[in-house]
Enzyme design. Structure first.
Site, PDB file in Angstrom:
ATOM      1  N   HIS A  98       0.854  -1.197   0.000  1.00 22.24           N
ATOM      2  CA  HIS A  98       0.000   0.000   0.000  1.00 22.24           C
ATOM      3  C   HIS A  98       0.886   1.242   0.000  1.00 22.24           C
ATOM      4  CE1 HIS A  98      -2.937   2.995   1.138  1.00 22.24           C
ATOM      5  NE2 HIS A  98      -3.873   2.131   0.804  1.00 22.24           N
ATOM      6  N   GLU A 119      -3.918   2.059  -7.642  1.00 22.14           N
ATOM      7  CA  GLU A 119      -4.368   3.067  -6.678  1.00 22.14           C
ATOM      8  C   GLU A 119      -3.419   4.274  -6.760  1.00 22.14           C
ATOM      9  OE1 GLU A 119      -6.476   2.488  -2.602  1.00 22.14           O
ATOM     10  OE2 GLU A 119      -4.370   2.140  -2.264  1.00 22.14           O
ATOM     11  N   GLY A 174     -11.905   5.339   3.186  1.00 25.39           N
ATOM     12  CA  GLY A 174     -12.833   6.121   4.010  1.00 25.39           C
ATOM     13  C   GLY A 174     -14.281   5.667   3.956  1.00 25.39           C
TER      14      GLY A 174
HETATM   15  P1  13P Z   1      -9.829   6.317   0.258  1.00 27.79           P
HETATM   16  O1  13P Z   1     -10.918   5.444  -0.299  1.00 27.79           O
HETATM   17  O2  13P Z   1     -10.134   6.882   1.605  1.00 27.79           O
HETATM   18  O3  13P Z   1      -9.340   7.306  -0.736  1.00 27.79           O
HETATM   19  O4  13P Z   1      -8.585   5.316   0.537  1.00 27.79           O
HETATM   20  C1  13P Z   1      -8.128   4.552  -0.498  1.00 27.79           C
HETATM   21  C2  13P Z   1      -7.176   3.567   0.006  1.00 27.79           C
HETATM   22  O5  13P Z   1      -6.055   3.905   0.368  1.00 27.79           O
HETATM   23  C3  13P Z   1      -7.614   2.193   0.079  1.00 27.79           C
HETATM   24  O6  13P Z   1      -6.545   1.345   0.347  1.00 27.79           O
END
Ligand code: 13P
Length: 248
Positions: A85, A159, A228
């Site tokens: 991550h 991501e 979130g």
């Molecule tokens: P958000 O959905 O809060 O942007 O976070 C994304 C995330 O880091 C999921 O691993």
């Protein structure tokens, strides 16, 4: 139904709250990734969803203070593990460590959810493909070459770092489609073809009830990684309903 992976990050504080949260979103095709300390209790109460972890160490056991191994996670019922991550990369986790963790996850029978994505700076410099290419090649570099791909299934999560918790989503600044993210997923599909792993792709970064459907209808994405919004029960329940209506 497509996959909804909930990354709770460092939330909540109390076990009772974690259990209440988990029970309310216990649905097939949901993977709940709580903090390590709650994984054992949560995997016991879930009837339909599966339990994931947010990280795991590559050594199976031994003198490694503070670490939790893939084998230990598997032993308490964890099925998936997030690896690489960006919040861990930002704290210094290196690509060589990520590759070892991925190999160890397969060894323990876990499905790694491998997170990759460029920073805002790299995005501005037009280095998206260069960055994700390097991250993906490195991630699977320790798997035995020539071994059978179908024996290992990974989930690759695109991501972009600049999209996490910012409500900025690729492609959606100008149009209502996540086309930039789709382009990256298609590019990565080409790269992982030929590697000793089978992969499916998910998207992560500011996914919420408003933009979820736009990602789930993309054939490139088998699901999403949610931060979130996965802690906001009414919203996450609504997201499960949306996902139920979108076929693979
Ligand atoms: P958000 O959905 O809060 O942007 O976070 C994304 C995330 O880091 C999921 O691993």
């Amino acid at each position: 139904m497509k996959l909804l992976v909930a990354n709770w990050k460092e939330n909540p504080i109390m076990l009772e709250d974690a259990l209440t949260l988990a029970k309310q979103v216990d649905h097939q095709e949901v993977v709940i990734c709580p903090p390590h300390i709650f994984t054992a209790a949560i995997s016991k109460v879930l009837k339909k969803a599966s339990t994931g972890a947010q990280d795991g160490f590559y050594e199976p056991h031994g003198p490694f203070t503070g670490y939790v191994s893939m084998a230990q996670l598997a032993a308490v019922g964890v099925k998936h593990v997030i690896i690489g991550h960006s919040e861990r990369r930002a704290l210094g986790e290196e690509e060589t460590v990520i590759a070892r963790k991925i190999a160890a996850a397969f060894e323990a029978g876990l499905t790694p959810i491998v997170c990759i994505g460029e920073t805002a700076e790299e995005h501005k410099q037009g280095k998206v493909k260069e960055v994700v290419d390097r991250q993906v090649r490195s991630a699977f570099s320790l798997l035995p070459a020539g071994s059978v791909a179908t024996s290992r299934e990974a989930i690759i999560c695109y991501e972009p770092v600049w999209a996490i918790s910012t409500n900025q989503v690729p492609g959606m600044e100008t149009a209502d489609t996540p086309e930039q993210a789709q382009t990256v997923a298609r590019y990565l599909e080409g790269i992982v073809r030929g590697m000793p792993v089978t992969s499916r792709f998910i998207y992560g970064g500011s996914v919420n009830q408003e933009n979820l459907a736009a990602f789930l209808i993309c054939p490139e994405f088998s699901g999403v990684l949610v931060g979130g919004a996965s802690l906001r029960v009414p919203e996450f329940k609504k997201m499960i309903k949306i996902a139920e209506h979108i076929l693979m």
